[in-house]
Design a protein around this motif. Structure first.
Motif, PDB file in Angstrom:
ATOM      1  N   LYS A 141       0.890  -1.119  -0.104  1.00 31.17           N
ATOM      2  CA  LYS A 141       0.066  -0.126   0.122  1.00 31.17           C
ATOM      3  C   LYS A 141       0.821   1.281  -0.023  1.00 31.17           C
ATOM      4  CE  LYS A 141      -4.095   1.973   2.329  1.00 31.17           C
ATOM      5  NZ  LYS A 141      -4.950   1.881   3.063  1.00 31.17           N
ATOM      6  N   GLY A 142       0.568   2.111  -1.001  1.00 33.78           N
ATOM      7  CA  GLY A 142       1.394   3.433  -1.146  1.00 33.78           C
ATOM      8  C   GLY A 142       2.456   3.277  -1.664  1.00 33.78           C
ATOM      9  N   LYS A 143       3.003   2.144  -2.132  1.00 34.11           N
ATOM     10  CA  LYS A 143       4.225   1.932  -2.523  1.00 34.11           C
ATOM     11  C   LYS A 143       4.325   1.929  -4.285  1.00 34.11           C
ATOM     12  CE  LYS A 143       6.096   0.926   1.105  1.00 34.11           C
ATOM     13  NZ  LYS A 143       6.915   1.893   1.724  1.00 34.11           N
ATOM     14  N   ASP A 155       3.014  -7.649 -14.054  1.00 33.22           N
ATOM     15  CA  ASP A 155       1.802  -6.605 -13.671  1.00 33.22           C
ATOM     16  C   ASP A 155       0.530  -7.448 -12.925  1.00 33.22           C
ATOM     17  OD1 ASP A 155       0.570  -4.394 -13.308  1.00 33.22           O
ATOM     18  OD2 ASP A 155       0.211  -4.140 -15.707  1.00 33.22           O
ATOM     19  N   THR A 156       0.029  -8.390 -13.878  1.00 37.06           N
ATOM     20  CA  THR A 156      -1.241  -9.116 -13.235  1.00 37.06           C
ATOM     21  C   THR A 156      -0.903 -10.113 -12.050  1.00 37.06           C
ATOM     22  OG1 THR A 156      -1.949  -9.452 -15.622  1.00 37.06           O
ATOM     23  CG2 THR A 156      -2.812 -11.045 -13.613  1.00 37.06           C
ATOM     24  N   LEU A 157       0.342 -10.702 -11.734  1.00 36.42           N
ATOM     25  CA  LEU A 157       0.490 -11.202 -10.551  1.00 36.42           C
ATOM     26  C   LEU A 157       0.683 -10.234  -9.405  1.00 36.42           C
ATOM     27  CD1 LEU A 157       0.742 -14.278  -9.598  1.00 36.42           C
ATOM     28  CD2 LEU A 157       3.378 -14.003 -10.286  1.00 36.42           C
ATOM     29  N   THR A 158       1.415  -9.030  -9.618  1.00 36.25           N
ATOM     30  CA  THR A 158       1.349  -8.335  -8.610  1.00 36.25           C
ATOM     31  C   THR A 158       0.329  -7.543  -7.929  1.00 36.25           C
ATOM     32  OG1 THR A 158       3.760  -7.240  -9.679  1.00 36.25           O
ATOM     33  CG2 THR A 158       2.566  -5.970  -8.337  1.00 36.25           C
ATOM     34  N   GLN A 159      -0.762  -7.246  -9.005  1.00 40.77           N
ATOM     35  CA  GLN A 159      -1.967  -6.929  -8.519  1.00 40.77           C
ATOM     36  C   GLN A 159      -2.689  -7.981  -7.892  1.00 40.77           C
ATOM     37  OE1 GLN A 159      -4.455  -4.733 -11.686  1.00 40.77           O
ATOM     38  NE2 GLN A 159      -2.634  -5.099 -13.046  1.00 40.77           N
ATOM     39  N   PHE A 160      -2.468  -9.263  -8.497  1.00 37.34           N
ATOM     40  CA  PHE A 160      -3.072 -10.399  -7.714  1.00 37.34           C
ATOM     41  C   PHE A 160      -2.719 -10.446  -6.210  1.00 37.34           C
ATOM     42  CE2 PHE A 160      -3.251 -15.184  -7.067  1.00 37.34           C
ATOM     43  CZ  PHE A 160      -4.546 -15.075  -6.625  1.00 37.34           C
ATOM     44  N   LEU A 161      -1.345 -10.468  -5.940  1.00 36.56           N
ATOM     45  CA  LEU A 161      -0.699 -10.460  -4.719  1.00 36.56           C
ATOM     46  C   LEU A 161      -1.280  -9.518  -3.837  1.00 36.56           C
ATOM     47  CD1 LEU A 161       2.977 -11.614  -5.683  1.00 36.56           C
ATOM     48  CD2 LEU A 161       1.296 -13.048  -4.863  1.00 36.56           C
ATOM     49  N   LYS A 168      -5.873  -2.628  -2.312  1.00 39.23           N
ATOM     50  CA  LYS A 168      -6.598  -2.190  -3.724  1.00 39.23           C
ATOM     51  C   LYS A 168      -5.637  -1.897  -4.838  1.00 39.23           C
ATOM     52  CE  LYS A 168     -11.030  -1.231  -1.304  1.00 39.23           C
ATOM     53  NZ  LYS A 168     -11.880  -0.137  -0.846  1.00 39.23           N
ATOM     54  N   ALA A 169      -5.947  -2.010  -6.135  1.00 39.02           N
ATOM     55  CA  ALA A 169      -5.125  -1.532  -7.107  1.00 39.02           C
ATOM     56  C   ALA A 169      -4.816   0.003  -7.100  1.00 39.02           C
ATOM     57  CB  ALA A 169      -5.868  -1.833  -8.632  1.00 39.02           C
ATOM     58  N   GLY A 170      -5.821   0.606  -6.621  1.00 37.54           N
ATOM     59  CA  GLY A 170      -5.576   2.158  -6.483  1.00 37.54           C
ATOM     60  C   GLY A 170      -4.634   2.659  -5.453  1.00 37.54           C
ATOM     61  N   GLU A 320      -6.887 -13.836 -12.713  1.00 39.24           N
ATOM     62  CA  GLU A 320      -7.465 -12.867 -13.876  1.00 39.24           C
ATOM     63  C   GLU A 320      -8.973 -12.222 -13.520  1.00 39.24           C
ATOM     64  OE1 GLU A 320      -5.852 -12.487 -16.958  1.00 39.24           O
ATOM     65  OE2 GLU A 320      -4.117 -13.241 -16.052  1.00 39.24           O
ATOM     66  N   GLU A 321      -9.779 -13.070 -12.905  1.00 38.02           N
ATOM     67  CA  GLU A 321     -10.843 -12.654 -12.396  1.00 38.02           C
ATOM     68  C   GLU A 321     -10.911 -11.432 -11.329  1.00 38.02           C
ATOM     69  OE1 GLU A 321     -14.426 -15.497 -12.165  1.00 38.02           O
ATOM     70  OE2 GLU A 321     -12.601 -16.830 -11.549  1.00 38.02           O
ATOM     71  N   LEU A 322      -9.792 -11.512 -10.442  1.00 41.88           N
ATOM     72  CA  LEU A 322      -9.566 -10.811  -9.286  1.00 41.88           C
ATOM     73  C   LEU A 322      -9.196  -9.540  -9.853  1.00 41.88           C
ATOM     74  CD1 LEU A 322      -9.767 -10.535  -6.119  1.00 41.88           C
ATOM     75  CD2 LEU A 322      -7.441 -11.452  -5.941  1.00 41.88           C
ATOM     76  N   VAL A 323      -7.990  -9.504 -10.976  1.00 43.17           N
ATOM     77  CA  VAL A 323      -7.660  -8.212 -11.537  1.00 43.17           C
ATOM     78  C   VAL A 323      -8.597  -7.726 -12.527  1.00 43.17           C
ATOM     79  CG1 VAL A 323      -5.430  -8.800 -10.472  1.00 43.17           C
ATOM     80  CG2 VAL A 323      -6.267  -9.386 -13.039  1.00 43.17           C
ATOM     81  N   GLY A 324      -9.691  -8.261 -12.682  1.00 43.71           N
ATOM     82  CA  GLY A 324     -10.707  -7.896 -13.515  1.00 43.71           C
ATOM     83  C   GLY A 324     -10.215  -8.274 -15.124  1.00 43.71           C
TER      84      GLY A 324
END
Length: 361
Positions: A141-143, A155-161, A168-170, A320-324
């Motif tokens: 968070k915040g990084k 990128d996908t894996l980073t968002q998933f972890l 959250k992605a944001g 893939e579902e979790l990151v949309g």
């Protein structure tokens, strides 16, 4: 596009070699060359990376030739077309890339399948700067986090972890930093707090004292702990229409790669390094000893038999579902096949140890 060549010179040499080989082959890909041997063009998403070493190793061991196929290898170039996109557009016949692309392509209405699975884990580590304070994905968070490219598998894996740890992605900022020297520079210069990368870049980061491994998704056991199950990554993917019209050529390629996976499983990291190009295992980033040490550390990512592991496709789809990027409407049964790998193992009398995924993944 997941992994890049370590240096521009290596990419240039490989690209020129591939171009020469392509120009000298007769007929279209998959067509018979001299002596009735089919020619197949295969582009790898970073051919010098340890996660993708089986493709070149098979060539150096003489296995493509042994099993009756002429494989013209090439590697994607930094800023160029990704291996998976080159395959989808018909520039090459096959791609040495991650399995999750088959799901992405299905969502886009394109039929692509994985014909042999080489790894049960991404082979990646979240390498974080010494003073980053990051010790798990909960600390993302915040990084600002480095990935190979935006939209890539890293990128996908980073968002998933992050999502698995309720970040959250944001709440994170992701930027593309490539791999090798560019990824190391981004970490060293404070451009990113962490970068997801693979060996031998991981070893170089550790040796330089620039960072440490905060999250392990490099080995099958690490992937299970971080993602909840096997996370099949490196494999061979191809358009389903091309596979159906070139089954003999596909089988020969899979025969060669299954034999290679068996060879990897029964040989040491030092033996493997000895069979790879010198530029892969000893360069400006790592010594050969570093390379061998790194391979010993993460050799557990490789599957011994080319079989898509049970639960793996489901786990990747969940990512893939979790990151949309996908929904549960994806038909996993059409994203992979174990038929070629099963036949290859049977042909050589290899005992398979991977529990195969069923039609539901």
């Amino acid at each position: 596009m997941f992994n890049r060549a370590l240096t521009a010179s290596l990419v240039t040499v490989l690209a020129l070699g591939a171009a020469t080989a392509c120009s000298s082959s007769s007929g279209s890909s998959g067509a018979s060359g001299s002596g009735g041997t089919p020619t197949v063009k295969l582009m790898v998403g970073g051919i010098d990376k340890q996660i993708y070493l089986p493709y070149q190793l098979a060539q150096n061991l003489g296995f493509y030739k042994k099993y009756g196929v002429n494989v013209v290898l090439s590697t994607e170039q930094d800023g160029g077309t990704g291996a998976e996109d080159a395959m989808a557009s018909g520039q090459v016949d096959m791609a040495g890339a991650w399995y999750n692309h088959t799901i992405d392509f299905q969502v886009k209405g394109k039929a692509v399948e994985d014909v042999v699975q080489l790894s049960g884990a991404p082979g990646e580590r979240e390498m974080c700067a010494t003073k980053s304070g990051v010790h798990s994905a909960a600390d993302f968070k915040g990084k600002t986090l480095g990935v190979t490219d935006l939209g890539s598998g890293t990128d996908t894996l980073t968002q998933f972890l992050a999502a698995k740890r309720n970040v959250k992605a944001g709440d994170i900022h992701r930027i593309g930093v490539g791999a090798g020297s560019t990824a190391i520079a981004a970490l060293q210069n404070g451009k990113v707090a962490c970068v997801m990368t693979t060996q031998p870049t991981v070893a170089a980061i550790e040796k330089k004292g620039v960072g440490y491994s905060a999250v392990d998704v490099a080995t099958t056991s690490g992937a299970k702990a971080a993602t909840g199950g096997a996370w099949p990554a490196a494999g061979v993917i191809a358009r389903t229409d091309w596979v159906n019209s070139h089954k003999d050529a596909v089988q020969k390629v899979v025969d060669a790669l299954v034999a290679t996976m068996h060879w990897i499983n029964t040989h040491s990291a030092a033996d493997i390094a000895d069979k790879l190009p010198q530029s892969f295992v000893q360069n400006q980033l790592v010594s050969k000893a570093d390379y061998v040490s790194a391979l010993n550390q993460d050799k557990g990512q490789f599957l011994p038999d080319g079989i898509m592991p049970a639960g793996g496709p489901k786990n990747v789809l969940a990512t893939e579902e979790l990151v949309g990027h996908a929904t549960s409407k994806v038909n996993l049964a059409t994203t992979f096949t174990n038929d070629f790998a099963v036949a290859a193992n049977k042909k050589e009398g290899f005992t398979t140890t991977t529990s195969p995924a069923g039609a539901d993944g």
